[in-house]
Design a protein around this motif. Structure first.
Motif: not given
Length: 418
Positions: A380-408
């Motif tokens: 959902v967002a790109v900043n050079g080598s870092q991105i933001q994503v929307q995802e489900a089943n991250y860290a056991g969360n079944p709902a869709i959300g942006n759980y990591r913010g900016w990350f490589s």
């Protein structure tokens, strides 16, 4: 700004509510399946009880036949033993009759050859009187008649014994025949009993399977209810955070308007610096990602790195399991195909379906991590080598959300929409 904020709030609320609704619907469907299993278990138990009653009835019949068979065998054995005794008695009588017959025949021959008959006449002639002669003749006739009667009695006794032996033999044969018939019936009943026991075991196995399925469904229901409760809690916390952010944004907008009315020259500069350039703008759509609010990512303020945009949601035609990362990616990117496998298989499946793949991040692309079962998310967002994503089943969360913010993201393959 207010319109974007409201849109983000409504969109996120719809997503969380949809997830909760899906989980509740899943729980309701599980209740229906549990009810079906309860009905099946009850029907199986009833069939088992009926089969057991039939088994018990047949067992009582088998026991009764065996008792009757044992009784008939004892009677038949007793008749056979009696017949054997009669045979011995018949043999003795036959010998006595034979001996008596030989003695009488010898006596008759002696009378004929030795002149005994003439001596009878002489005896009569030499009698002192007529009465003495009659007495002597009568005595001789009595002896002959006695022998004759003895022969007849022995013959009658022999016939009686033979008849008794025949009757006993017929009774014994009849008893053994009936005993064999009872044995055949008992075997048939035992076969029926064995078949009923097999049916009973099948019913027990079917009931055990139904009970196991019910236990599994109850566990699924409990998991769905727990997930629904967690989703509701996340929705509540998110709504509270969004409300606080909206109040803060409104206060900043009011402050900027006041500054504009006092100085027109400073108004233009002050209007361009608030919410648009502050790193906290992406936090509207990603309340759980504090990394967006940190001042360590100034690239967010540049025109080449726009704030993360919330993608549209479309869950129609989604065949992936609800709450899994594949389900979340298909919901966020409806152009993705169904039946692409686990997350780690999506890149090869997409390439086979004619989609472009590569290693350069792009907003709207699907990021694929291929280790283990793999994982997928939508950029959902790109900043050079870092991105933001929307995802489900991250860290056991079944709902869709942006759980990591900016990350490589590391080693990632991207699927691009055609």
């Amino acid at each position: 700004m207010k319109k974007k904020l409201i849109s983000a709030v409504l969109l996120s609320t719809v997503v969380l509510t949809s997830a909760s609704t899906v989980l509740l619907v899943s729980a309701d469907d599980t209740d229906s399946q549990i009810a079906q299993q309860d009905a099946k278990i009850a029907a199986t138990k009833s069939a088992e009880a009926t089969a057991q009653a039939q088994v018990d009835t047949i067992q009582s019949q088998v026991d009764a036949l065996k008792d009757k068979q044992d009784k008939l065998k004892k009677e038949s054995d007793a008749l056979l033993a009696q017949s054997k005794k009669l045979q011995v008695k018949i043999a003795d009588l036959t010998k006595e009759i034979s001996d008596r017959d030989e003695a009488l025949q010898a006596q008759a021959r002696s009378a004929q050859t030795d002149g005994t008959a003439t001596s009878y006449v002489d005896a009569v002639i030499n009698s002192k009187s007529l009465s003495d002669a009659v007495t002597r003749v009568t005595a001789m006739r009595t002896v002959v008649k006695a022998n004759d009667d003895m022969m007849k009695q022995q013959e009658a006794a022999k016939k009686a014994v033979e008849k008794a032996q025949k009757d006993n033999q017929e009774k014994a044969d009849k008893g053994y025949k009936l005993m064999n018939e009872i044995s055949d019936q008992a075997k048939s009943l035992e076969t029926q009993q064995a078949e009923l026991k097999v049916a009973q075991l099948n019913l027990a196995a079917e009931r055990a399977t139904a009970e196991g399925t019910k236990a599994s469904l109850l566990a699924q229901k409990a998991a769905a209810q727990a997930a629904a409760a967690q989703a509701a809690a996340r929705e509540k916390a998110y709504n509270e955070q969004v409300a606080a952010s909206a109040s803060k944004a409104q206060a900043q907008a009011s402050s900027a308007t006041s500054s504009s009315s006092s100085s027109s020259s400073s108004s233009s500069s002050s209007v361009s610096t608030p919410v648009v350039t502050t790193p906290s703008t992406p936090a509207v759509t990603t309340p759980s990602t504090p990394a967006v609010t940190t001042p360590s990512t100034p690239a967010v303020t540049t025109p080449s790195t726009p704030a993360a945009t919330a993608p549209s949601y479309n869950n129609s035609g989604n065949t992936y399991p609800v709450g899994q990362c594949t389900w979340g990616a298909k919901t966020l990117a409806p152009w993705a195909g169904n039946y692409w496998g686990n997350g780690g298989q999506w890149a090869s499946s997409a390439a086979a379906a004619g989609f472009r793949t590569g290693y350069t991040p792009q907003v709207g692309a699907i990021a694929v991590w291929q280790g283990g079962y793999g994982h997928v998310a939508v950029v959902v967002a790109v900043n050079g080598s870092q991105i933001q994503v929307q995802e489900a089943n991250y860290a056991g969360n079944p709902a869709i959300g942006n759980y990591r913010g900016w990350f490589s993201p590391g080693a990632v393959t991207y699927i691009y929409p055609n």
